[in-house]
Design an enzyme around this catalytic site. Structure first.
Site, mmCIF file in Angstrom:
data_model
loop_
_atom_site.group_PDB
_atom_site.id
_atom_site.type_symbol
_atom_site.label_atom_id
_atom_site.label_comp_id
_atom_site.label_asym_id
_atom_site.label_seq_id
_atom_site.Cartn_x
_atom_site.Cartn_y
_atom_site.Cartn_z
ATOM 1 N N THR A 123 78.306 -151.614 29.044
ATOM 2 C CA THR A 123 77.408 -152.707 28.632
ATOM 3 C C THR A 123 77.511 -152.879 27.125
ATOM 4 O OG1 THR A 123 75.940 -152.105 30.444
ATOM 5 C CG2 THR A 123 74.992 -153.461 28.700
ATOM 6 N N PHE A 153 76.922 -153.600 37.646
ATOM 7 C CA PHE A 153 75.550 -153.843 38.098
ATOM 8 C C PHE A 153 75.173 -152.744 39.083
ATOM 9 C CE2 PHE A 153 75.126 -157.817 35.975
ATOM 10 C CZ PHE A 153 76.398 -158.371 35.953
ATOM 11 N N CYS A 261 69.455 -147.625 31.200
ATOM 12 C CA CYS A 261 69.840 -149.043 31.035
ATOM 13 C C CYS A 261 68.718 -149.937 30.522
ATOM 14 C CB CYS A 261 70.390 -149.567 32.352
ATOM 15 S SG CYS A 261 71.891 -148.730 32.799
ATOM 16 N N ARG A 326 66.991 -139.529 31.790
ATOM 17 C CA ARG A 326 67.064 -140.250 30.515
ATOM 18 C C ARG A 326 65.988 -141.332 30.433
ATOM 19 N NH1 ARG A 326 73.321 -141.817 30.399
ATOM 20 N NH2 ARG A 326 72.912 -141.887 32.643
HETATM 21 C C1 UDX Z 1 69.616 -150.913 36.298
HETATM 22 C C2 UDX Z 1 69.994 -152.240 36.951
HETATM 23 O O1 UDX Z 1 69.211 -152.425 38.124
HETATM 24 C C3 UDX Z 1 71.461 -152.239 37.314
HETATM 25 O O2 UDX Z 1 71.834 -153.487 37.869
HETATM 26 C C4 UDX Z 1 72.259 -151.977 36.031
HETATM 27 O O3 UDX Z 1 73.637 -152.000 36.286
HETATM 28 C C5 UDX Z 1 71.858 -150.639 35.442
HETATM 29 O O4 UDX Z 1 70.464 -150.644 35.153
HETATM 30 P P1 UDX Z 1 69.037 -148.471 37.013
HETATM 31 O O5 UDX Z 1 68.431 -148.411 35.652
HETATM 32 O O6 UDX Z 1 70.009 -147.431 37.401
HETATM 33 O O7 UDX Z 1 69.780 -149.905 37.240
HETATM 34 O O8 UDX Z 1 67.866 -148.405 38.102
HETATM 35 P P2 UDX Z 1 66.827 -149.487 38.632
HETATM 36 O O9 UDX Z 1 66.723 -149.304 40.094
HETATM 37 O O10 UDX Z 1 67.125 -150.827 38.117
HETATM 38 O O11 UDX Z 1 65.408 -148.982 38.009
HETATM 39 C C6 UDX Z 1 65.211 -149.070 36.631
HETATM 40 C C7 UDX Z 1 63.774 -148.629 36.355
HETATM 41 O O12 UDX Z 1 62.854 -149.592 36.861
HETATM 42 C C8 UDX Z 1 63.411 -147.289 37.017
HETATM 43 O O13 UDX Z 1 62.600 -146.529 36.130
HETATM 44 C C9 UDX Z 1 62.595 -147.711 38.233
HETATM 45 O O14 UDX Z 1 61.651 -146.727 38.614
HETATM 46 C C10 UDX Z 1 61.884 -148.952 37.692
HETATM 47 N N1 UDX Z 1 61.493 -149.884 38.750
HETATM 48 C C11 UDX Z 1 62.460 -150.465 39.515
HETATM 49 C C12 UDX Z 1 60.150 -150.175 38.939
HETATM 50 O O15 UDX Z 1 59.282 -149.628 38.254
HETATM 51 N N2 UDX Z 1 59.795 -151.068 39.902
HETATM 52 C C13 UDX Z 1 60.729 -151.672 40.688
HETATM 53 O O16 UDX Z 1 60.344 -152.468 41.554
HETATM 54 C C14 UDX Z 1 62.095 -151.364 40.503
#
Ligand code: UDX
Length: 427
Positions: A123, A153, A261, A326
């Site tokens: 990214t 993604f 991320c 992280r």
């Molecule tokens: C994210 C993006 O979704 C992904 O497309 C990108 O490539 C990388 O970053 P990631 O960070 O691995 O993925 O996990 P994700 O499932 O998106 O959750 C991110 C954060 O949001 C987590 O802390 C999760 O607990 C939180 N979250 C997610 C919520 O609090 N509520 C939700 O409904 C979804």
């Protein structure tokens, strides 16, 4: 075709085994010799569902291999994928491009003179691929290459699924040759290939992540209001999500967003906006609100549990189905609680080692969830592991007859815990 991937982390590794599943031959490069040795033995250096099985399968059929030798890895590669980290810089906002620039230079200096497409999967802020192109022009002895933006993604905890069943594959390039090469790379893939300009592809990644972070922040704000006005956030989220324009994903209220991320990408996007003399107040508010949510949720615990009482924290990873801590909001909450509570026991199914690197001796580490809750006056669920949900009756066997249960991820059905004082989010 032969593919070389630079970087064997949360993006490089799932991408590598995913491309093998499409029938390609992949050589992954990393500077960490110990990590490379582990991977060649099939010891996955990170936890991702299905990664271990696919790694073993593709090692066995010689579709994937790992090396520290970039020159050897680049030989006959038709596509090179840069998948190194772009962490937040010391200024706390901009993306640190040290590793990607280093990787680009090393590839440029060792690239054989056969047409190769260099894909930036890390990214990177808008315009970085132009900078990578300049690095190639400076250090590569020939011009038989194109630089393409190929953002990932992949959600941690479902990276393999997100690779194989991607909603879309975004490819930023103006080169016809590169377009053909990447179309061949993904010819066995079912998802739509969306070709656009390089800068648009770079921004699609940040714009998507920041939007999802804002969406999470929004449902958490709605949850705050629900707690005051008697509505129930899960019912509100369901009703919202039935509108196809809103969609039902990323409307789960909780402790806020963490991970490698969203926190990094929202800050980097806001920084980029400032660099281009514009601003993104919605993104800035999401960053601030997410940060403040930790204190808000800690204050609520402090209002329910006395400082001398014992806490059990279940869940430390930034989300379920990963070992990654992280920027975990759960770890931040644990850290803040440790300033006031002397008796805190923690447990996480996969993230204990990574959590220890941050929490050190501020808390006690339990081997099992049932140990963590033993004698606890309050049980606080911070990460939505399914194992907590399905085994909660068993977990409670060791707890006090009646304790406080604070479910910050709305994991449990309140009927499961009637003889305890149950609190959750947004209800
Ligand atoms: C994210 C993006 O979704 C992904 O497309 C990108 O490539 C990388 O970053 P990631 O960070 O691995 O993925 O996990 P994700 O499932 O998106 O959750 C991110 C954060 O949001 C987590 O802390 C999760 O607990 C939180 N979250 C997610 C919520 O609090 N509520 C939700 O409904 C979804």
């Amino acid at each position: 075709m032969k593919v070389c991937i630079i970087g064997t982390g949360y993006v490089g590794l799932p991408t590598g085994v995913g491309l093998c599943t499409l029938g390609h031959k992949v050589t992954c490069v990393d500077k960490d010799a110990a990590k490379i040795a582990n991977l060649n033995y099939g010891h996955s250096t990170l936890y991702e569902p299905y990664l271990k099985e696919l790694l073993e399968e593709h090692l066995k059929n010689k579709a994937i291999k790992f090396t520290t030798d970039i020159k050897k890895a680049l030989k006959d590669a038709k596509v090179v994928i840069l998948a190194v980290g772009t962490p937040t810089s010391n200024d706390g906002a901009s993306a640190d491009l040290t590793y990607i620039k280093q990787a680009a230079k090393e590839v440029a200096e060792n690239l054989p003179n056969n047409y190769t497409v260099i894909c930036t999967k890390s990214t990177v802020p808008v315009g970085t691929n132009d900078l990578i192109e300049d690095i190639f022009k400076k250090y590569c002895m020939h011009t038989n290459w194109d630089i393409v933006s190929l953002p990932e993604f992949l959600k941690e905890g479902c990276a393999i699924k997100d690779f194989l069943l991607a909603d879309r594959i975004v490819i930023g390039t103006d080169s016809k040759r590169a377009r053909q090469r990447i179309s061949t790379l993904y010819s066995g893939h079912s998802s739509e290939l969306y070709f656009t300009s390089r800068r648009s592809a770079e921004l699609i990644k940040y714009a998507s992540n920041a939007f999802l972070a804002i969406k999470i922040n929004y449902i958490n704000e709605i949850a705050n209001l629900c707690e005051k006005c008697g509505a129930k956030v899960d019912e509100v989220a369901k009703g919202m999500g039935l509108d196809r324009r809103i969609g039902n994903k990323f409307l789960q209220a909780g402790i806020g967003f963490g991970g490698s991320c969203f926190p990094k990408d929202t800050k980097a996007l806001s920084y980029t906006a400032q660099e281009y003399k514009t601003n993104m107040p919605l993104v800035d508010v999401a960053i601030l609100e997410n940060h403040c949510r930790v204190s808000k949720l800690v204050k609520r615990i402090e209002s329910l549990v006395k400082p001398t009482q014992k806490l059990a924290l279940l869940g430390l990873t930034f989300k379920a189905n990963t070992d990654d801590c992280r920027e975990s909001q759960a770890v931040k909450i644990a850290d803040k609680l440790s300033k006031k509570y002397k008796h805190i026991k923690v447990y996480d199914p996969k993230g204990m080692d990574n959590a220890k690197k941050v929490l050190k001796d501020k808390v006690e580490y339990a081997k099992l969830s049932t140990d963590a809750v033993k004698g606890a006056d309050a049980i606080i669920i911070l990460t939505g592991w399914n194992s907590f949900k399905v085994n909660f009756k068993k977990i409670l066997k060791n707890s006090k007859k009646s304790c406080i249960i604070i479910d910050y991820v709305n994991l449990l059905n309140p009927k499961q815990v009637t003889n305890h004082k149950y609190y959750c989010i947004g209800k």
